[in-house]
Design an enzyme around this catalytic site. Structure first.
Site, PDB file in Angstrom:
ATOM      1  N   HIS A 131       1.818  22.203 -13.342  1.00 31.68           N
ATOM      2  CA  HIS A 131       0.422  21.896 -13.632  1.00 31.68           C
ATOM      3  C   HIS A 131       0.273  20.846 -14.744  1.00 31.68           C
ATOM      4  O   HIS A 131       1.075  20.796 -15.682  1.00 31.68           O
ATOM      5  CB  HIS A 131      -0.325  23.169 -14.053  1.00 31.68           C
ATOM      6  CG  HIS A 131       0.233  23.750 -15.321  1.00 31.68           C
ATOM      7  ND1 HIS A 131      -0.180  23.346 -16.560  1.00 31.68           N
ATOM      8  CD2 HIS A 131       1.213  24.665 -15.530  1.00 31.68           C
ATOM      9  CE1 HIS A 131       0.493  24.002 -17.491  1.00 31.68           C
ATOM     10  NE2 HIS A 131       1.356  24.804 -16.886  1.00 31.68           N
ATOM     11  N   HIS A 140      10.431   8.375  -9.853  1.00 33.21           N
ATOM     12  CA  HIS A 140      11.174   9.106  -8.817  1.00 33.21           C
ATOM     13  C   HIS A 140      11.636  10.441  -9.413  1.00 33.21           C
ATOM     14  O   HIS A 140      12.410  10.457 -10.372  1.00 33.21           O
ATOM     15  CB  HIS A 140      12.380   8.266  -8.367  1.00 33.21           C
ATOM     16  CG  HIS A 140      13.215   8.920  -7.317  1.00 33.21           C
ATOM     17  ND1 HIS A 140      14.308   8.291  -6.757  1.00 33.21           N
ATOM     18  CD2 HIS A 140      13.138  10.124  -6.704  1.00 33.21           C
ATOM     19  CE1 HIS A 140      14.865   9.092  -5.860  1.00 33.21           C
ATOM     20  NE2 HIS A 140      14.184  10.223  -5.820  1.00 33.21           N
TER      21      HIS A 140
END
Ligand SMILES: CC(C)(COP(=O)(O)OP(=O)(O)OC[C@H]1O[C@@H](n2cnc3c(N)ncnc32)[C@H](O)[C@@H]1OP(=O)(O)O)[C@@H](O)C(=O)NCCC(=O)NCCS
Length: 205
Positions: A131, A140
């Site tokens: 979150h 990446h």
């Protein structure tokens, strides 16, 4: 979304993206690659990256399937194309998540509430983005890497396979966190960090 998708890069990462594209309903898939000719997974490789504008008939989507963040950035900045975001159907995308154009989310990845993912990012297989994470463009996150809650990741940074980043950590631009490493302190200078805890190892090439 158009039926036709051009995948830039016909290597292993391109194959994974083609599989996601098929699961998202694309019928007409082709690749471009500067180094590979012939076909990829039975789909044609139709040209080189310099041909991209010619392949754009106005009804074509494009995605960059190149793991190198700097190359992905260069291609995205050089070509104005209809970049698409591709998400594997098994990925779990929570409420309030924002994902930028050109980004791809692989099988089994979890992105939890109110995380923000930039443009042309790769959230690789089974990566966990907790979150309130904020990932800049061209990031990446490699397979099985885990970012705890409220982690910030700068542009063009790669988190290696199976690496872990503790919650509330900030990682700067152009950083590579080595496979299996564990980040427990903010990383600000660009370069390669490895180990548990992750420490600066060397400058990137
Ligand atoms: C960190 C990394 C980039 C270093 O690769 P490299 O530049 O070729 O460097 P080397 O393999 O020569 O290793 C240099 C040193 O770092 C150490 N090292 C390399 N990777 C390490 C890692 N993941 N964890 C701990 N130490 C590591 C090596 O043991 C070596 O130590 P030494 O100087 O004491 O001998 C690479 O090992 C890595 O982890 N890459 C990430 C790969 C990845 O996740 N790809 C995603 C694919 S989807």
């Amino acid at each position: 979304m158009y039926n036709r998708l051009v995948i830039i890069g016909a290597g292993g990462h391109g194959k994974v993206i083609a599989d996601i594209a098929l699961k998202n309903g694309y019928k007409d898939i082709c690749f471009v690659d500067d180094n590979i000719d012939g076909d990829c997974m039975g789909y044609p490789i139709v040209g080189k990256s310099c041909d991209l504008e010619q392949l754009n008939n106005g009804e074509t989507d494009f995605v960059i399937a190149i793991g190198d963040n700097q190359i992905r950035k260069r291609i995205a900045e050089q070509h104005k194309l209809n970049w698409v975001t591709l998400i594997h159907p098994s990925a779990q995308i929570a409420y309030g998540v924002l994902i930028g154009i050109g980004s791809v989310v692989m099988a089994g990845a979890v992105i939890n509430p109110e995380a923000m993912i930039g443009q042309h990012c790769i959230i690789n297989t089974c990566a966990v983005i907790e979150h309130d994470n904020q990932l800049s463009d061209y990031v990446h996150v490699s397979p099985n890497a885990t970012l705890g809650g409220t982690v910030h990741v700068g542009s063009c940074t790669q988190i290696g396979v199976g690496a872990t980043v503790r919650n509330n950590i900030s990682i700067g631009n152009n950083i590579l966190v080595g496979a299996g490493s564990v980040v427990i302190k903010n990383l600000s200078f660009s370069g390669i960090y490895v180990g548990i805890p992750a420490c600066f190892k060397k400058y990137s090439k």
